[in-house]
Design a protein around this motif. Sequence first.
Motif, PDB file in Angstrom:
ATOM      1  N   PHE A 112       1.049  -1.161   0.100  1.00 40.89           N
ATOM      2  CA  PHE A 112      -0.073   0.159   0.139  1.00 40.89           C
ATOM      3  C   PHE A 112       0.873   1.397   0.088  1.00 40.89           C
ATOM      4  N   GLY A 113       2.075   1.141  -0.409  1.00 40.24           N
ATOM      5  CA  GLY A 113       3.037   2.111  -0.286  1.00 40.24           C
ATOM      6  C   GLY A 113       3.219   3.057   0.911  1.00 40.24           C
ATOM      7  N   SER A 114       2.868   4.401   0.537  1.00 39.28           N
ATOM      8  CA  SER A 114       2.805   5.642   1.737  1.00 39.28           C
ATOM      9  C   SER A 114       1.474   5.259   2.715  1.00 39.28           C
ATOM     10  N   GLY A 115       0.363   4.569   1.914  1.00 37.27           N
ATOM     11  CA  GLY A 115      -0.678   4.420   2.700  1.00 37.27           C
ATOM     12  C   GLY A 115      -1.705   5.671   2.709  1.00 37.27           C
ATOM     13  N   THR A 116      -1.163   6.435   1.685  1.00 43.43           N
ATOM     14  CA  THR A 116      -2.073   7.772   1.480  1.00 43.43           C
ATOM     15  C   THR A 116      -2.658   7.858  -0.127  1.00 43.43           C
TER      16      THR A 116
END
Length: 525
Positions: free
Chosen positions: A362-366
């Motif tokens: 989910f990468g940065s989560g943003t």
Amino acid sequence: MTKRPVIGTKTMVVSPHYLASAAGARILQKGGNAFDAAVAVSAALAVVYPHMTGLGGDAFWLTYSADEGRVQAYNGSGRSGYGVHRGRFAGEAAIPRRGTRSAVTVPGMADSWDAVLSRYGRLPLAEVLEAAIDYASAGFPLSPDQHANTVLAGAALSPEAAAIYMPGGRIPKAGEKFVQKDLARSLSILASGGRDAFYKGEIAGAICDGLAEAGGYLLREDFADHRGNWCEPIRTDYHGYTVHQAPPNSQGFAALMALNILEKFDFGGIQHGSYEYYHLLVEAIKASFRDRDAVLTDPEFSEIPLDRLLDKTYAAQLAALISPRSAAALSSEPTGRDTAYAAVVDAEGNAVSFIQSLYFEFGSGTAPGGSGILLQNRGSFFSLDPAAVNTLEPHKRTFHTLMPAMACRDGKPAILYGTQGGEGQPQTQTLLLTRMLHYGMNPQQAVDEPRFVWGRTWGEPTQELTVESRVGDTVLEELAAAGHKVRKAADYDGLAGHAHVISIDDNGYRSGGTDPRCDGAAIGW
């Protein structure tokens, strides 16, 4: 038990999700070529494997055009923002691994789609993206892998991202219908407006405005100025094959170094699956990582001595240092794991080997600005130490783990291969190639055999060697006795990543192998 490879007489698509493979196959059936199909697979993965990859991430490509008769590389990695510098993180030991402030590099994937289609594609972008848009708008069965990763990392999601991936505050079960309306809208805007809609238009505006509201650093001018680049792949010769990798800032040269070292050993006297086999591969990888960690960054900011590192004489020197019964002492810094590799070969002989990622799950989560696009945290791997080669500076590409591979024989593609998994990518690639070239395994056999991953423990450097228990207690005990810090993993442990392979034999038949650890499929005919 090893399953049989899928064999096609003319075409082959492999990817870590069956719906993405189907999207590529559909494009081939409609008259598209391997380049059109590869972008369709890439876009579909951005929807059906959103925890691994997406429009907010990067991609690296190796392409072979039958008309041109050559392999080319496309670097689809983004640079840090013009206003992103070490002072932004004064007093902190490292860039945050999650959250808005970890999203410091521009996503490069959408640009790479445009580059591949503009140079080699046959179909318009809108047609190539049809499957991805349909999966996002109408929904698809959520994969077991996405469910597992949401359980693992769901707490790292921002409220806006959590509303997408944990609707109603709950984690969807595997098999549930999963819809991403905001992402479908962004993909539709991209399909109609092209790359400029992403980098200079509505999508960039929404993302940057959302980041600004949350205290982020990327600006519209960072997006507007982004452009990936075509480049010559780096290569080495190994037992009659020319093995291609993407050049730095990719870590691909580490795998070429390992092959150059292994070339100095006689595999005819080494039994596959033995202590000698695993020990030799681990030590070759460690030797290449020592140099990789010392020099790898954006080559526009620091010279990377590839001529020396890929020199066969240097490889012989490194090979001579390998002890047959003693593990070298070296620590590894964790470098990300969640990635999606895929490959396509068409009836005309065109071939594409590519890999894409958000860095962490989910990468940065943003996912700012209502775009439905998760932003990568790839730039969190920059160092804040001004003396480090990979130190953070404005408009710079970071040390990148993504590394698609293509081995050619007599100038034409013979093996397309790659895997998910940060530190594990050069390691698994080396396992795959040696199994196929030295032990005669087909793609599925090479993928299914036990794997190891040296290093990559989250949170701190490590010397740990994680080995699947299938290798047997005798081999594990011998590795430990040689000084390896062995950790026994479960059979088909997800830590070993998701590997996929296409091979092309002398008859032109295509064989595809996909990883049992994922939700993938090989489709060929």
